[in-house]
Scaffold this active site. Structure first.
Site, PDB file in Angstrom:
ATOM      1  N   MET A 103     -90.040 -36.714 -13.929  1.00 19.94           N
ATOM      2  CA  MET A 103     -88.823 -37.126 -13.240  1.00 19.94           C
ATOM      3  C   MET A 103     -89.198 -37.744 -11.902  1.00 19.94           C
ATOM      4  SD  MET A 103     -86.319 -33.866 -14.050  1.00 19.94           S
ATOM      5  CE  MET A 103     -87.588 -32.621 -13.779  1.00 19.94           C
ATOM      6  N   MET A 104     -88.840 -39.000 -11.736  1.00 22.60           N
ATOM      7  CA  MET A 104     -89.195 -39.718 -10.513  1.00 22.60           C
ATOM      8  C   MET A 104     -88.563 -39.039  -9.299  1.00 22.60           C
ATOM      9  SD  MET A 104     -88.945 -43.673 -11.858  1.00 22.60           S
ATOM     10  CE  MET A 104     -89.441 -44.363 -10.294  1.00 22.60           C
ATOM     11  N   CYS A 128     -87.171 -44.868 -19.648  1.00 20.48           N
ATOM     12  CA  CYS A 128     -86.421 -44.844 -18.392  1.00 20.48           C
ATOM     13  C   CYS A 128     -85.360 -45.939 -18.383  1.00 20.48           C
ATOM     14  CB  CYS A 128     -87.354 -45.015 -17.205  1.00 20.48           C
ATOM     15  SG  CYS A 128     -86.482 -44.918 -15.624  1.00 20.48           S
ATOM     16  N   HIS A 176     -86.303 -38.489 -26.354  1.00 22.70           N
ATOM     17  CA  HIS A 176     -85.051 -38.149 -25.663  1.00 22.70           C
ATOM     18  C   HIS A 176     -83.924 -38.494 -26.631  1.00 22.70           C
ATOM     19  CE1 HIS A 176     -82.608 -38.166 -21.679  1.00 22.70           C
ATOM     20  NE2 HIS A 176     -81.847 -37.836 -22.698  1.00 22.70           N
ATOM     21  N   GLY A 230     -83.744 -33.660 -24.049  1.00 22.81           N
ATOM     22  CA  GLY A 230     -82.361 -34.076 -23.825  1.00 22.81           C
ATOM     23  C   GLY A 230     -81.350 -32.980 -24.102  1.00 22.81           C
ATOM     24  N   GLY A 231     -80.615 -32.561 -23.080  1.00 18.39           N
ATOM     25  CA  GLY A 231     -79.512 -31.630 -23.264  1.00 18.39           C
ATOM     26  C   GLY A 231     -79.899 -30.188 -23.506  1.00 18.39           C
ATOM     27  N   ARG A 267     -84.001 -31.493 -15.800  1.00 25.05           N
ATOM     28  CA  ARG A 267     -83.316 -30.978 -14.610  1.00 25.05           C
ATOM     29  C   ARG A 267     -83.196 -29.466 -14.590  1.00 25.05           C
ATOM     30  NH1 ARG A 267     -84.190 -36.201 -14.229  1.00 25.05           N
ATOM     31  NH2 ARG A 267     -83.325 -37.128 -12.350  1.00 25.05           N
TER      32      ARG A 267
END
Length: 372
Positions: free
Chosen positions: A16-17, A100, A173, A214-215, A237
């Site tokens: 994650m940037m 991305c 993803h 993802g999710g 996240r």
């Protein structure tokens, strides 16, 4: 040491940037010894044009293994040079970004997820990267973009890249990307998740390795996905915003190791030593705020967390060391929180992934055109 000396990548933290930098990875490794960690995406050009400053971008502590470097770009020569320059740093895998959706990446730069429209180039890029490193290579991608979102188109991409390059690992993803001006945050929320595409890839490409992304937001869901056959699971996240409850349970709940007897107070003591050793290591960088940033999720959902973060924000205006910030602010966190050991979580439901496996698209058949 090489990837074969480490636990399998059953659990990994997504690149994650501006998030999965050296500071976050240091914190993550204090909490989990087995999770696979990914760098931020580094553009090949950044590496090539910063040859006098490579440590700032590529150096990391030896405790961070297993660690994967993610690079992005659309110039084969620069990708080759970047891989050559990164190889002495000893990453355990090199990952190529084809997922991305940021306008800075997929827009004017024309790389990231846009590369899914050019699998021939991606295969060439993977050959170039593999030729300049002695570790495995992998691709991180979406399940499609804009109107190019059918299962067959995803399979065409996987087939071409894997058959024309040494790539055997894909991180999927399970959302498509929308490049119509929506933000990267909306691209993580608006396109629907299609886990059935991921599980269909397991069926149709049995010789390849796939990680689902993802999710997925909890260890329960990680184990549920794996129970239904996922080779590996990647969280983004959730692993950043709640590292204690996510990373703290990876080693025991995912890898079967004994639950570690470590507390958040001990983690902070160790991180403080690291943090004060790197503040302003490269002139004005890293700023003390950057080094403190990963700690702000350590007390997620705990009493007084919001008050503590407010005090940290105020302390950052005058404190010059991580030690002084923690001394000034940790009184807001109850001792019972600071000194509480990790606790195991109950097993979760597999309904989401069971349902996905009941929705699989028809099997992929390589067309004569693709074979040619």
């Amino acid at each position: 040491m090489g990837a074969e000396h480490y636990p399998p990548p059953w659990f990994s933290v997504a690149p994650m940037m501006e998030w999965t930098d050296n500071h976050y990875r240091t914190l993550a490794r204090l909490i989990s010894k087995k999770a696979w960690l990914y760098s931020e995406m580094l553009a090949a050009e950044t590496i090539v044009y910063q040859t006098g400053n490579l440590d700032r971008f590529l150096a990391y502590g030896p405790e961070q293994h297993p660690i994967v470097l993610q690079i992005g770009g659309n110039n084969l020569e620069n990708l080759a040079k970047a891989t050559q320059l990164a190889t002495p740093y000893g990453y355990d895998e090199i990952n190529f970004n084809c997922g991305c959706p940021s306008p800075r990446v997929a827009g004017h730069g024309c790389f990231g997820v846009r590369l899914m429209l050019d699998p021939k180039f991606v295969a060439e890029a993977m050959c170039v990267i593999a030729a300049n490193t002695n570790v495995p290579v992998s691709v991180k991608c979406r399940i499609g973009l804009d109107d190019h979102d059918s299962y067959n188109e995803l399979c065409d991409f996987i087939y071409k890249v894997s058959s024309q390059s040494p790539t055997r690992h894909f991180i999927i993803h399970s959302r498509k990307a929308l490049l119509n001006g929506i933000s990267p945050a909306d691209n993580r929320r608006i396109p629907p998740l299609k886990y059935e595409y991921y599980y269909a890839l397991l069926r149709d490409f049995p010789d390849l390795q796939f990680t689902i992304n993802g999710g997925i937001n909890s260890i329960d869901e990680v184990n549920a996905a794996r129970l239904e056959g996922a080779h590996g699971v990647m969280l983004g996240r959730a692993a950043y915003s709640n590292p204690w409850q996510i990373l703290g349970l990876v080693d025991s709940a995912v890898y079967g190791a004994p639950l570690r007897s470590i507390t958040r107070r001990q983690v902070l003591e160790q991180y403080q030593v690291y943090g004060d050793s790197v503040v302003r290591m490269y002139g004005l960088k890293p700023h003390i705020r950057d080094v403190m940033k990963p700690l702000l999720g350590l007390f997620h959902a705990e009493p007084r967390n919001v008050v503590w973060k407010r005090k940290v924000d105020a302390a950052l205006l005058r404190c010059t060391t991580i030690k002084s910030i923690l001394e000034e602010t940790l009184g807001e966190i109850p001792d019972r929180v600071l000194d509480a050991p990790l606790t195991e979580v109950p097993s979760g439901s597999t309904d989401t992934f069971i349902k996905a496996k009941s929705l699989l698209p028809p099997p992929y058949t390589v067309s004569e055109e693709e074979l040619l």
